[in-house]
Design an enzyme around this catalytic site. Structure first.
Site, PDB file in Angstrom:
ATOM      1  N   HIS A  51      -0.534 -12.062   0.930  1.00  0.00           N
ATOM      2  CA  HIS A  51      -1.526 -11.188   0.299  1.00  0.00           C
ATOM      3  C   HIS A  51      -2.167 -11.831  -0.928  1.00  0.00           C
ATOM      4  CE1 HIS A  51      -2.123  -6.532  -0.292  1.00  0.00           C
ATOM      5  NE2 HIS A  51      -3.252  -7.174  -0.422  1.00  0.00           N
ATOM      6  N   TYR A  95       0.852  -1.193   0.000  1.00  0.00           N
ATOM      7  CA  TYR A  95       0.000   0.000   0.000  1.00  0.00           C
ATOM      8  C   TYR A  95       0.891   1.248   0.000  1.00  0.00           C
ATOM      9  CZ  TYR A  95      -3.747  -3.225   1.545  1.00  0.00           C
ATOM     10  OH  TYR A  95      -4.645  -4.257   1.661  1.00  0.00           O
ATOM     11  N   SER A 112     -12.994  -4.824   1.863  1.00  0.00           N
ATOM     12  CA  SER A 112     -13.955  -4.071   1.025  1.00  0.00           C
ATOM     13  C   SER A 112     -15.404  -4.431   1.365  1.00  0.00           C
ATOM     14  CB  SER A 112     -13.662  -4.289  -0.466  1.00  0.00           C
ATOM     15  OG  SER A 112     -12.339  -3.938  -0.800  1.00  0.00           O
ATOM     16  N   PRO A 113     -15.765  -4.421   2.651  1.00  0.00           N
ATOM     17  CA  PRO A 113     -17.142  -4.770   3.032  1.00  0.00           C
ATOM     18  C   PRO A 113     -18.158  -3.727   2.571  1.00  0.00           C
ATOM     19  CG  PRO A 113     -15.974  -3.919   4.936  1.00  0.00           C
ATOM     20  CD  PRO A 113     -14.948  -4.067   3.839  1.00  0.00           C
ATOM     21  N   LEU A 114     -17.650  -2.531   2.207  1.00  0.00           N
ATOM     22  CA  LEU A 114     -18.527  -1.468   1.692  1.00  0.00           C
ATOM     23  C   LEU A 114     -18.450  -1.401   0.167  1.00  0.00           C
ATOM     24  CD1 LEU A 114     -17.568   1.253   4.341  1.00  0.00           C
ATOM     25  CD2 LEU A 114     -19.668  -0.119   4.276  1.00  0.00           C
ATOM     26  N   GLY A 115     -17.956  -2.473  -0.451  1.00  0.00           N
ATOM     27  CA  GLY A 115     -17.837  -2.448  -1.909  1.00  0.00           C
ATOM     28  C   GLY A 115     -16.997  -1.266  -2.374  1.00  0.00           C
ATOM     29  N   ARG A 116     -15.916  -1.003  -1.630  1.00  0.00           N
ATOM     30  CA  ARG A 116     -14.990   0.107  -1.924  1.00  0.00           C
ATOM     31  C   ARG A 116     -15.714   1.458  -1.929  1.00  0.00           C
ATOM     32  NH1 ARG A 116      -9.998  -2.295  -3.805  1.00  0.00           N
ATOM     33  NH2 ARG A 116     -10.318  -4.537  -4.016  1.00  0.00           N
ATOM     34  N   GLY A 117     -16.807   1.534  -1.194  1.00  0.00           N
ATOM     35  CA  GLY A 117     -17.568   2.785  -1.084  1.00  0.00           C
ATOM     36  C   GLY A 117     -18.845   2.777  -1.919  1.00  0.00           C
ATOM     37  N   PHE A 118     -18.930   1.902  -2.920  1.00  0.00           N
ATOM     38  CA  PHE A 118     -20.107   1.901  -3.809  1.00  0.00           C
ATOM     39  C   PHE A 118     -21.382   1.575  -3.038  1.00  0.00           C
ATOM     40  CE2 PHE A 118     -23.044   0.199  -6.980  1.00  0.00           C
ATOM     41  CZ  PHE A 118     -22.917   1.125  -8.014  1.00  0.00           C
TER      42      PHE A 118
HETATM   43  N1  NAP Z   1      -6.403  -8.398   1.110  1.00  0.00           N
HETATM   44  C1  NAP Z   1      -6.668  -7.670   0.050  1.00  0.00           C
HETATM   45  O1  NAP Z   1      -6.399  -8.053  -1.072  1.00  0.00           O
HETATM   46  C2  NAP Z   1      -7.348  -6.330   0.229  1.00  0.00           C
HETATM   47  C3  NAP Z   1      -7.899  -5.665  -0.886  1.00  0.00           C
HETATM   48  C4  NAP Z   1      -8.528  -4.437  -0.672  1.00  0.00           C
HETATM   49  C5  NAP Z   1      -8.588  -3.874   0.618  1.00  0.00           C
HETATM   50  N2  NAP Z   1      -8.023  -4.554   1.664  1.00  0.00           N
HETATM   51  C6  NAP Z   1      -8.080  -4.018   3.033  1.00  0.00           C
HETATM   52  O2  NAP Z   1      -9.440  -3.851   3.383  1.00  0.00           O
HETATM   53  C7  NAP Z   1      -9.670  -2.509   3.813  1.00  0.00           C
HETATM   54  C8  NAP Z   1     -11.083  -2.097   3.460  1.00  0.00           C
HETATM   55  O3  NAP Z   1     -11.353  -2.251   2.100  1.00  0.00           O
HETATM   56  P1  NAP Z   1     -11.504  -1.015   1.106  1.00  0.00           P
HETATM   57  O4  NAP Z   1     -10.929   0.194   1.743  1.00  0.00           O
HETATM   58  O5  NAP Z   1     -10.994  -1.485  -0.200  1.00  0.00           O
HETATM   59  O6  NAP Z   1     -13.068  -0.849   0.881  1.00  0.00           O
HETATM   60  P2  NAP Z   1     -14.327  -0.539   1.787  1.00  0.00           P
HETATM   61  O7  NAP Z   1     -13.987  -0.617   3.208  1.00  0.00           O
HETATM   62  O8  NAP Z   1     -15.405  -1.387   1.236  1.00  0.00           O
HETATM   63  O9  NAP Z   1     -14.662   0.972   1.358  1.00  0.00           O
HETATM   64  C9  NAP Z   1     -13.780   2.021   1.591  1.00  0.00           C
HETATM   65  C10 NAP Z   1     -14.311   3.251   0.873  1.00  0.00           C
HETATM   66  O10 NAP Z   1     -15.575   3.620   1.424  1.00  0.00           O
HETATM   67  C11 NAP Z   1     -15.534   4.940   1.945  1.00  0.00           C
HETATM   68  N3  NAP Z   1     -16.316   4.894   3.200  1.00  0.00           N
HETATM   69  C12 NAP Z   1     -15.983   4.291   4.355  1.00  0.00           C
HETATM   70  N4  NAP Z   1     -16.961   4.404   5.267  1.00  0.00           N
HETATM   71  C13 NAP Z   1     -17.952   5.122   4.662  1.00  0.00           C
HETATM   72  C14 NAP Z   1     -19.221   5.576   5.081  1.00  0.00           C
HETATM   73  N5  NAP Z   1     -19.696   5.308   6.288  1.00  0.00           N
HETATM   74  N6  NAP Z   1     -19.979   6.296   4.191  1.00  0.00           N
HETATM   75  C15 NAP Z   1     -19.526   6.560   2.954  1.00  0.00           C
HETATM   76  N7  NAP Z   1     -18.322   6.143   2.497  1.00  0.00           N
HETATM   77  C16 NAP Z   1     -17.541   5.437   3.346  1.00  0.00           C
HETATM   78  C17 NAP Z   1     -14.080   5.253   2.143  1.00  0.00           C
HETATM   79  O11 NAP Z   1     -13.815   6.631   1.945  1.00  0.00           O
HETATM   80  P3  NAP Z   1     -13.073   7.535   3.067  1.00  0.00           P
HETATM   81  O12 NAP Z   1     -11.776   6.858   3.366  1.00  0.00           O
HETATM   82  O13 NAP Z   1     -12.910   8.825   2.374  1.00  0.00           O
HETATM   83  O14 NAP Z   1     -14.011   7.540   4.230  1.00  0.00           O
HETATM   84  C18 NAP Z   1     -13.423   4.455   1.006  1.00  0.00           C
HETATM   85  O15 NAP Z   1     -13.467   5.175  -0.194  1.00  0.00           O
HETATM   86  C19 NAP Z   1      -8.569  -1.715   3.127  1.00  0.00           C
HETATM   87  O16 NAP Z   1      -8.328  -0.482   3.781  1.00  0.00           O
HETATM   88  C20 NAP Z   1      -7.405  -2.669   3.204  1.00  0.00           C
HETATM   89  O17 NAP Z   1      -6.788  -2.581   4.470  1.00  0.00           O
HETATM   90  C21 NAP Z   1      -7.420  -5.765   1.476  1.00  0.00           C
END
Ligand code: NAP
Length: 337
Positions: free
Chosen positions: A130, A61, A209-215
């Site tokens: 990873h 990262y 990505s439990p929030l679908g990366r924000g989607f």
């Molecule tokens: N093992 C793997 O291959 C892998 C792959 C991807 C991710 N990960 C890990 O998993 C973590 C989480 O996944 P992710 O960050 O990809 O996706 P996510 O948690 O599904 O979504 C993150 C996105 O949602 C936004 N967000 C968060 N809370 C919100 C809310 N309450 N309302 C509106 N928007 C919100 C964040 O923006 P803001 O930051 O601006 O709030 C960010 O853009 C990562 O940080 C990483 O540590 C691991």
């Protein structure tokens, strides 16, 4: 909704107790547009105050910058933080878009030293592979990871994007505390083999990505409108016609959110948390945020309960999602199933 301290859950049969929701730190250094560093640092502190203890990073990262960024916070709170980082995705310093997957023991031994140095700690609590490179025997890779445990550099082992069969094979070499793979209302392929294997072996699941990366929060409708270097532009399900069709799938989530006076993000997270009961295993999602307001919103979701009728409304959504979760699915678990 109130914001109580999070309940705790164990990571694996002999792993640490962690707050049942962790914090993904990835976006603080790369992938999701510009970051306000002060607010991101304040979010780390707010998370700990709310009962979040599992903090997730990886050496790739920001090509090491994310480990450096959270290092001072981790060191200041070393006895409270359960620090997770990862190796295996090697980046080319000359071209950050170029990646190789390295699982060979020599690479693992070098990678851990880099992570320890950048984080400024002498032990990593949870060290994940990873991505899986099927050209390297899994027993060799997990054997090398187990040596890091014996050497005191790592406390517990984890795997990311592995199949159920791979998890079983690895667990026979050394206990695996956690599997981290994508799992959300929109991404449920893990339920085919990895989740049942984890439940059977007593391995915790850490949905990324439990929030679908924000989607799933409604924060963006089409990734093509995001910053030019935003990684989400590469995900087929978040752009163009797919994004329009997938946006319509949020309608039942909106209805459920209204009924609970909750947000879409909270419904998405409550759904993931409730997978623990459905599948009989520990589930510790790691939503990523860089903002204190969203951190409070997300942790509150750990105590939101959806009814059986509401869960039924969400049941068919993943099967209707248009577009894959990555442009290239070969390195995901489902790509090898
Ligand atoms: N093992 C793997 O291959 C892998 C792959 C991807 C991710 N990960 C890990 O998993 C973590 C989480 O996944 P992710 O960050 O990809 O996706 P996510 O948690 O599904 O979504 C993150 C996105 O949602 C936004 N967000 C968060 N809370 C919100 C809310 N309450 N309302 C509106 N928007 C919100 C964040 O923006 P803001 O930051 O601006 O709030 C960010 O853009 C990562 O940080 C990483 O540590 C691991």
């Amino acid at each position: 909704m109130t914001h109580p301290l999070l309940p705790t859950a164990p990571l694996g049969t002999d792993g640490p107790l962690v707050g049942v929701q962790g914090l993904g730190c990835m976006g603080m250094s790369e992938f999701y547009g510009p970051t306000d560093s002060d607010e991101a640092l304040a979010t780390l502190d707010a998370a700990l105050a709310a009962g979040v203890t599992l903090f997730d990073t990886a050496d790739m990262y920001g090509a090491g910058r994310n480990e450096e960024f959270i290092g001072p916070f981790v060191r200041a709170n070393r006895d409270k933080v359960v620090l997770a980082t990862k190796f295996a995705i090697e980046r080319d310093p000359a071209d950050p878009t170029k990646r190789a997957i390295r699982n060979d023991p020599e690479y693992i031994r070098t990678a851990v030293e880099g992570s320890l140095r950048r984080l400024g700690v002498d032990v990593i609590d949870l060290y994940y592979m990873h991505r899986r490179n099927p050209d390297v025997p899994l027993a060799e890779s997990v054997g090398a990871m187990a040596e890091l445990v014996q050497a005191g550099k790592v406390r517990h082992l984890g795997l990311s994007e592995v199949t159920g069969a791979e998890l079983r094979e690895a667990h026979a070499v050394h206990p695996i505390a956690a599997v981290q793979s994508e799992w959300s209302v929109f991404a449920r392929d893990v339920e085919r083999s990895a989740v049942p294997a984890a439940a059977e072996l007593g391995v915790a699941f850490v949905p990324y990505s439990p929030l679908g990366r924000g989607f799933l929060t409604g924060a963006f409708q089409d990734a093509a409108t995001l910053a030019a270097d935003d990684f989400r532009r590469t995900h087929p399900r978040y752009t163009g016609e797919n994004a329009v069709a997938n946006g319509e799938l949020l309608t039942p989530m909106r209805k459920i959110a209204e009924a609970h006076e909750a947000t879409l993000a909270q419904v998405a997270l409550a759904w993931v948390h409730q997978r623990a009961e459905v599948h009989g295993l520990t589930v510790v999602p790691i939503p990523g945020t860089r903002k204190r307001s969203r951190l409070a919103e997300n942790t509150a979701a750990a105590t939101l309960r959806l009814s059986a009728e509401e869960l039924a409304l969400l049941e068919t959504l993943a099967g209707q999602v248009a577009g894959d979760r990555y442009a290239d699915m070969r390195n995901t678990s489902v790509g090898r199933e």
